[in-house]
Design a protein around this motif. Structure first.
Motif, PDB file in Angstrom:
ATOM      1  N   PHE A 492       0.960  -1.071  -0.238  1.00 39.82           N
ATOM      2  CA  PHE A 492      -0.387   0.449  -0.222  1.00 39.82           C
ATOM      3  C   PHE A 492       0.796   1.350   0.052  1.00 39.82           C
ATOM      4  CE2 PHE A 492       1.189  -0.437   4.498  1.00 39.82           C
ATOM      5  CZ  PHE A 492       1.384   0.694   5.134  1.00 39.82           C
ATOM      6  N   ASN A 493      -0.315   2.431  -0.748  1.00 40.54           N
ATOM      7  CA  ASN A 493       0.560   3.193  -0.530  1.00 40.54           C
ATOM      8  C   ASN A 493       0.305   4.743   0.714  1.00 40.54           C
ATOM      9  OD1 ASN A 493      -0.249   6.094  -2.237  1.00 40.54           O
ATOM     10  ND2 ASN A 493       0.453   3.887  -4.033  1.00 40.54           N
ATOM     11  N   VAL A 494       0.459   5.553   1.367  1.00 43.20           N
ATOM     12  CA  VAL A 494      -0.135   6.907   2.345  1.00 43.20           C
ATOM     13  C   VAL A 494       0.788   7.905   1.611  1.00 43.20           C
ATOM     14  CG1 VAL A 494      -0.242   7.966   4.369  1.00 43.20           C
ATOM     15  CG2 VAL A 494      -0.193   5.537   4.186  1.00 43.20           C
ATOM     16  N   ARG A 495      -0.446   8.982   1.379  1.00 46.59           N
ATOM     17  CA  ARG A 495       0.157  10.285   0.703  1.00 46.59           C
ATOM     18  C   ARG A 495      -0.475  11.329   1.591  1.00 46.59           C
ATOM     19  NH1 ARG A 495      -2.306  13.203  -4.248  1.00 46.59           N
ATOM     20  NH2 ARG A 495      -0.629  14.063  -5.537  1.00 46.59           N
ATOM     21  N   LEU A 496       0.687  12.478   1.925  1.00 41.92           N
ATOM     22  CA  LEU A 496       0.419  12.827   3.037  1.00 41.92           C
ATOM     23  C   LEU A 496       0.499  14.394   2.734  1.00 41.92           C
ATOM     24  CD1 LEU A 496      -0.416  13.840   5.946  1.00 41.92           C
ATOM     25  CD2 LEU A 496       2.413  13.978   6.079  1.00 41.92           C
ATOM     26  N   VAL A 497      -0.410  15.261   2.331  1.00 44.33           N
ATOM     27  CA  VAL A 497       0.173  16.365   1.436  1.00 44.33           C
ATOM     28  C   VAL A 497      -0.354  17.479   2.517  1.00 44.33           C
ATOM     29  CG1 VAL A 497      -1.848  17.442  -0.395  1.00 44.33           C
ATOM     30  CG2 VAL A 497      -1.262  15.399  -0.470  1.00 44.33           C
ATOM     31  N   ASN A 498      -0.125  18.337   2.281  1.00 42.32           N
ATOM     32  CA  ASN A 498       0.103  19.804   3.048  1.00 42.32           C
ATOM     33  C   ASN A 498       0.250  21.036   1.877  1.00 42.32           C
ATOM     34  OD1 ASN A 498       2.760  21.785   5.220  1.00 42.32           O
ATOM     35  ND2 ASN A 498      -0.089  22.074   5.485  1.00 42.32           N
ATOM     36  N   GLY A 499      -0.928  21.350   1.737  1.00 36.95           N
ATOM     37  CA  GLY A 499      -0.302  22.264   0.906  1.00 36.95           C
ATOM     38  C   GLY A 499       0.410  21.838  -0.434  1.00 36.95           C
ATOM     39  N   VAL A 500       1.335  22.404  -1.291  1.00 44.68           N
ATOM     40  CA  VAL A 500       2.605  21.828  -2.581  1.00 44.68           C
ATOM     41  C   VAL A 500       3.655  20.781  -1.298  1.00 44.68           C
ATOM     42  CG1 VAL A 500       1.765  23.732  -3.429  1.00 44.68           C
ATOM     43  CG2 VAL A 500       3.680  23.346  -2.033  1.00 44.68           C
ATOM     44  N   GLN A 501       3.251  20.457  -0.671  1.00 47.09           N
ATOM     45  CA  GLN A 501       4.025  19.745   0.032  1.00 47.09           C
ATOM     46  C   GLN A 501       3.424  18.271   0.124  1.00 47.09           C
ATOM     47  OE1 GLN A 501       5.342  19.823   4.084  1.00 47.09           O
ATOM     48  NE2 GLN A 501       6.450  18.225   4.759  1.00 47.09           N
ATOM     49  N   VAL A 502       4.411  17.256  -0.620  1.00 46.31           N
ATOM     50  CA  VAL A 502       3.640  16.014  -0.443  1.00 46.31           C
ATOM     51  C   VAL A 502       4.756  15.187   0.077  1.00 46.31           C
ATOM     52  CG1 VAL A 502       2.678  14.286  -2.074  1.00 46.31           C
ATOM     53  CG2 VAL A 502       2.270  16.658  -2.306  1.00 46.31           C
ATOM     54  N   GLU A 503       4.139  14.136   0.526  1.00 46.43           N
ATOM     55  CA  GLU A 503       4.924  13.172   1.465  1.00 46.43           C
ATOM     56  C   GLU A 503       4.575  11.912   1.262  1.00 46.43           C
ATOM     57  OE1 GLU A 503       8.152  13.440   2.649  1.00 46.43           O
ATOM     58  OE2 GLU A 503       7.715  14.985   3.351  1.00 46.43           O
ATOM     59  N   THR A 504       5.173  10.523   0.243  1.00 43.83           N
ATOM     60  CA  THR A 504       4.948   9.135  -0.304  1.00 43.83           C
ATOM     61  C   THR A 504       5.263   8.273   0.461  1.00 43.83           C
ATOM     62  OG1 THR A 504       3.963   9.746  -2.010  1.00 43.83           O
ATOM     63  CG2 THR A 504       4.235   7.734  -1.974  1.00 43.83           C
ATOM     64  N   TYR A 505       4.644   7.395   0.901  1.00 49.35           N
ATOM     65  CA  TYR A 505       5.281   6.699   1.699  1.00 49.35           C
ATOM     66  C   TYR A 505       4.614   4.904   1.186  1.00 49.35           C
ATOM     67  CZ  TYR A 505       6.050   9.839   5.756  1.00 49.35           C
ATOM     68  OH  TYR A 505       6.305  11.254   5.890  1.00 49.35           O
ATOM     69  N   ASP A 506       5.592   3.823   0.820  1.00 49.26           N
ATOM     70  CA  ASP A 506       5.388   2.498   0.404  1.00 49.26           C
ATOM     71  C   ASP A 506       5.627   1.758   0.760  1.00 49.26           C
ATOM     72  OD1 ASP A 506       4.842   3.221  -2.502  1.00 49.26           O
ATOM     73  OD2 ASP A 506       6.404   4.437  -2.581  1.00 49.26           O
ATOM     74  N   ARG A 507       4.498   1.099   2.022  1.00 49.26           N
ATOM     75  CA  ARG A 507       4.668  -0.112   2.728  1.00 49.26           C
ATOM     76  C   ARG A 507       4.074  -1.593   2.432  1.00 49.26           C
ATOM     77  NH1 ARG A 507       7.460   3.447   4.110  1.00 49.26           N
ATOM     78  NH2 ARG A 507       7.993   4.564   5.743  1.00 49.26           N
ATOM     79  N   VAL A 508       4.246  -2.299   3.097  1.00 44.20           N
ATOM     80  CA  VAL A 508       3.920  -4.201   2.905  1.00 44.20           C
ATOM     81  C   VAL A 508       3.371  -3.705   4.141  1.00 44.20           C
ATOM     82  CG1 VAL A 508       3.763  -6.089   2.296  1.00 44.20           C
ATOM     83  CG2 VAL A 508       4.986  -5.316   0.943  1.00 44.20           C
ATOM     84  N   LEU A 509       1.858  -4.776   4.227  1.00 45.24           N
ATOM     85  CA  LEU A 509       1.023  -4.621   5.764  1.00 45.24           C
ATOM     86  C   LEU A 509       0.799  -5.859   5.004  1.00 45.24           C
ATOM     87  CD1 LEU A 509      -0.302  -3.959   8.374  1.00 45.24           C
ATOM     88  CD2 LEU A 509      -2.266  -3.344   6.946  1.00 45.24           C
ATOM     89  N   PRO A 510       1.166  -6.905   6.535  1.00 45.58           N
ATOM     90  CA  PRO A 510       1.278  -8.553   6.771  1.00 45.58           C
ATOM     91  C   PRO A 510      -0.409  -8.682   6.865  1.00 45.58           C
ATOM     92  CG  PRO A 510       3.285  -7.906   7.733  1.00 45.58           C
ATOM     93  CD  PRO A 510       2.046  -6.543   7.757  1.00 45.58           C
TER      94      PRO A 510
END
Length: 553
Positions: A492-510
Motif C-alpha cells: 500500500f501507499n500513504v500520501r500525506l499532503v500539506n499545501g504543495v508539500q507531498v510525502e509518499t510512503y510505500d509499505r507492505v502490510l501482513p
C-alpha cells in the motif's frame, strides 16, 4: 690519510650535503594556506559537483596532500596536489546524500605535517520533484528540475459529488522502488517517474513528459513510453511523441502511475512500428477519440497495447490550455474509433468510424512520418452513420475527487481481489479519525472508506482537515479483512499532503496486522515529518466491529 679514513670522510660529507638539501626543501615556519574555489556556497548543488581547491605551503610550494571532508567524514585524499590554481579537485557525487545543508572542509598538509584548512557550507538538492494544486476551473503545468512534466488542462479535475469545483494536489517524483524492465530488444532510457494522485480517472486526459537520460542515444531509434500498472505491475505501452530538442517523450493519459521510457536496441525504421492519425480540434472546444474495437496486425509485438487503460487522445482550443492538434499513435491494425466533439453550445456529439493503420510513422522523431488519416470533423457525406448527441462509451468515467484541505492523508492499495484496509489518524487531542469516528471535534473527516461490500480496486481511503490543529499526529494502517480471498499481505501507499508539500510512503502490510506509517507535527499550518514513534508512543488501532455499509452512509 689512509684509504679507509678518506672513504669514511667522503661518506660523512655526502650525508651532510644530502641532509642540507632536504633541509632546504622544508618550508619556513608557518602553516599551509588553502582555499575552496568552487562551489561558492551560493545556489543549490545537485548531481556530481567539482570541488576545486587552491593551496600551497608557507614557501608557496606544492602541498604534500589535501583531504576532503563532508560533515567531518573524510571522503577523498589527493596525494599529489599541484602548485598552480586549482591545486586539486574532487568529483563529489552529491546523490549519495540526502537533500540538506552540508559543510565541506578541506585540510591541506605540507611535507612536515603542518596543516591549514578552509570550509564552505552548501545546499544539496537532488530531489527531482514537483508539486502543484489545481482546481476544476483552472489549468497549468508542474515541472521538475530535470524536465519531468505534467500538464493539466482546464476541466481535467472532476467535480465533486455535489457538482462543485474540486481541488487536487498533483506531484511528480522519481520512483526508486520500481524495478520492471522493458521488453526484450529495448533498453530503458529514462528514470522511473511516479505521477500522482494515482487511482483516479480524470475528466480529460493529462499530458506527461519524461526527460531521457543524458547519455541515452536514441537517434534513429523507436522510443516508447511505458506505464506500470499499479495492480499487476505489468507494462502498458503508450505511443509518445519524441522531442529531439528537449530530449524527452510526451503522451496523454487519463490515469497516473509510474512511467518510464525505453528505446529499441536496433536503429532504423521498424516496418512493424506504430502508425498515426492526425487529429485537429477544428472549431470545437474539445475533440476526444477512443478505441472501441481493434484487431492488431502484429499481436505478439504489440501485446502490451492496452487501450482500455487510458490510451485515448484529446485536443482542444487554446482556451483550455491544451494543444489544438497532434498525432495519435497506434499499433498497426484495424480499428473502430469513436470521436466525440464538444461544440460551443455545450453539447457533446459522437460518431464511430473505421481506420486501418498499415504503415509505421517513425515515432523516434518529433512529428514522425506521414499519418494514414487526418481527422478534423465528423463525416457527414452519408458514407457512415451521422453523428448523434452523447459521449463515447470507451471514454472512461471520471472519478469523484476526495476531500482536501490544509492537511490530507490518503491510503491507497491495488488488488483485483477485494481486501479491506483501514486508515486511522491519531489527533493531538487523542481523538482518532477512522471509519467508526468519521468526523472529529477538530474537523478531521474520513470521506472515503473502501470496504469488502463496495470494494473498488485503487479507490483510496481519505482523511483531511480544512484547518488542522497544532500538535502531534500519528498515521496507522490496519488490516481489517481479506474479504475471504486468502491474501497473506498487501502493498500500500500513504500520501500525506500539506499545501504543495507531498510525502509518499510505500509499505507492505501482513495479514491481520497494523502498521504505524509515520508521525507528523503541525505548527501554524506547516508540517514536519517524523518516523513511527518519533514524537510519541501510540498504540495500534483496536479491532472494532464495522456497521453495515448502508448504516454508515
Amino acid at each position: 690519510m689512509s684509504g679507509n679514513t678518506l672513504a669514511l670522510c667522503t661518506m660523512l660529507l655526502l650525508i651532510f650535503i644530502t641532509a642540507c638539501e632536504e633541509e632546504s626543501t622544508e618550508p619556513t615556519v608557518g602553516n599551509p594556506t588553502v582555499t575552496i574555489l568552487t562551489p561558492s556556497g551560493s545556489g543549490e548543488l545537485s548531481g556530481t559537483v567539482t570541488v576545486e581547491v587552491f593551496g600551497h605551503d608557507a614557501n608557496g610550494n606544492a602541498l604534500d596532500r589535501i583531504v576532503y571532508f563532508v560533515e567531518d567524514e573524510a571522503l577523498y585524499t589527493d596525494p599529489n596536489p599541484g602548485a598552480g590554481s586549482p591545486s586539486s579537485s574532487w568529483e563529489w557525487n552529491t546523490e549519495t546524500l540526502g537533500d540538506g545543508v552540508y559543510d565541506i572542509r578541506v585540510v591541506a598538509y605540507d611535507n612536515v605535517g603542518r596543516s591549514g584548512e578552509d570550509e564552505q557550507r552548501v545546499d544539496v538538492v537532488n530531489a527531482d520533484v514537483a508539486t502543484g494544486v489545481f482546481r476544476s476551473d483552472n489549468n497549468g503545468v508542474i515541472r521538475t528540475r530535470h524536465g519531468a512534466q505534467l500538464r493539466i488542462p482546464l476541466g481535467a479535475v472532476p467535480l465533486d459529488e455535489e457538482n462543485r469545483v474540486a481541488t487536487m494536489v498533483f506531484s511528480i517524483s522519481r520512483d526508486t522502488t520500481a524495478t520492471v524492465q522493458p521488453p526484450q530488444g529495448e533498453t530503458r532510457v529514462s528514470n522511473y517517474y511516479r505521477f500522482t494522485p494515482g487511482g483516479f480517472v480524470f475528466r480529460y486526459p493529462l499530458e506527461l513528459t519524461l526527460p531521457l537520460l543524458d547519455n541515452a542515444n536514441v537517434e534513429n531509434r523507436e522510443v516508447t513510453l511505458y506505464r506500470i500498472n499499479p495492480t499487476t505491475s505489468e507494462l502498458e505501452s503508450f505511443g509518445g511523441v519524441y522531442d529531439a530538442g528537449f530530449h524527452s517523450i510526451t503522451a496523454q493519459t487519463y490515469e497516473l502511475s509510474t512511467w518510464f521510457a525505453a528505446a529499441s536496441t536496433s536503429s532504423g525504421l521498424d516496418p512493424q512500428g506504430w502508425g498515426c492519425v492526425q487529429v485537429d480540434a477544428g472549431n470545437a472546444d474539445w475533440v476526444q477519440l477512443c478505441v472501441e474495437n481493434y484487431l492488431l496486425t502484429y499481436p505478439l509485438r504489440d501485446q502490451l497495447f492496452v487501450p482500455q487503460n487510458g490510451l485515448n487522445i484529446a485536443y482542444a482550443n487554446s482556451a483550455f490550455g491544451w494543444e489544438e492538434n497532434g498525432r495519435w499513435f497506434l499499433p498497426q491494425g484495424s480499428y473502430t474509433i469513436c470521436m466525440q466533439r464538444l461544440g460551443s453550445n455545450g453539447v457533446w456529439q459522437r460518431q464511430s468510424r473505421s481506420v486501418v493503420i498499415n504503415q509505421p510513422a517513425a515515432r523516434e522523431w518529433e512529428g514522425g512520418g506521414n499519418c494514414v488519416a487526418e481527422w478534423t470533423d465528423f463525416i457527414t457525406d452519408g458514407s457512415i452513420p451521422q453523428p448523434v448527441d452523447g459521449t463515447c462509451g470507451c471514454i472512461p468515467e471520471p472519478s469523484v475527487p476526495v476531500g482536501t484541505g490544509e492537511v490530507q492523508v490518503t491510503l491507497q492499495w491495488f488488488s483485483e481481489a477485494s481486501i479491506d484496509l483501514d486508515l486511522w489518524v491519531y489527533e493531538p487531542s487523542g481523538e482518532r479519525c477512522y471509519f467508526g469516528n468519521a468526523s472529529t471535534a477538530t474537523g478531521g473527516t474520513l470521506d472515503r472508506d473502501n470496504l469488502c461490500g463496495n470494494y473498488q480496486n485503487g479507490t483510496p481511503e481519505n482523511i483531511f482537515w480544512q484547518t488542522a490543529p497544532d500538535g502531534e499526529y500519528s498515521i496507522w494502517v490496519d488490516w481489517w479483512s481479506d474479504c475471504g480471498n486468502g491474501l497473506s499481505q498487501m502493498p500500500f501507499n500513504v500520501r500525506l499532503v500539506n499545501g504543495v508539500q507531498v510525502e509518499t510512503y510505500d509499505r507492505v502490510l501482513p495479514n491481520e496486522q497494523s502498521l504505524e506509517v509515520a508521525q507528523f507535527e503541525v505548527y501554524h499550518g506547516a508540517l514536519r515529518m517524523y518516523p513511527p514513534g518519533g514524537l510519541f508512543h501510540s498504540s495500534p488501532p483496536p479491532h472494532i466491529t464495522k456497521l453495515p455499509i448502508m448504516a454508515r452512509r
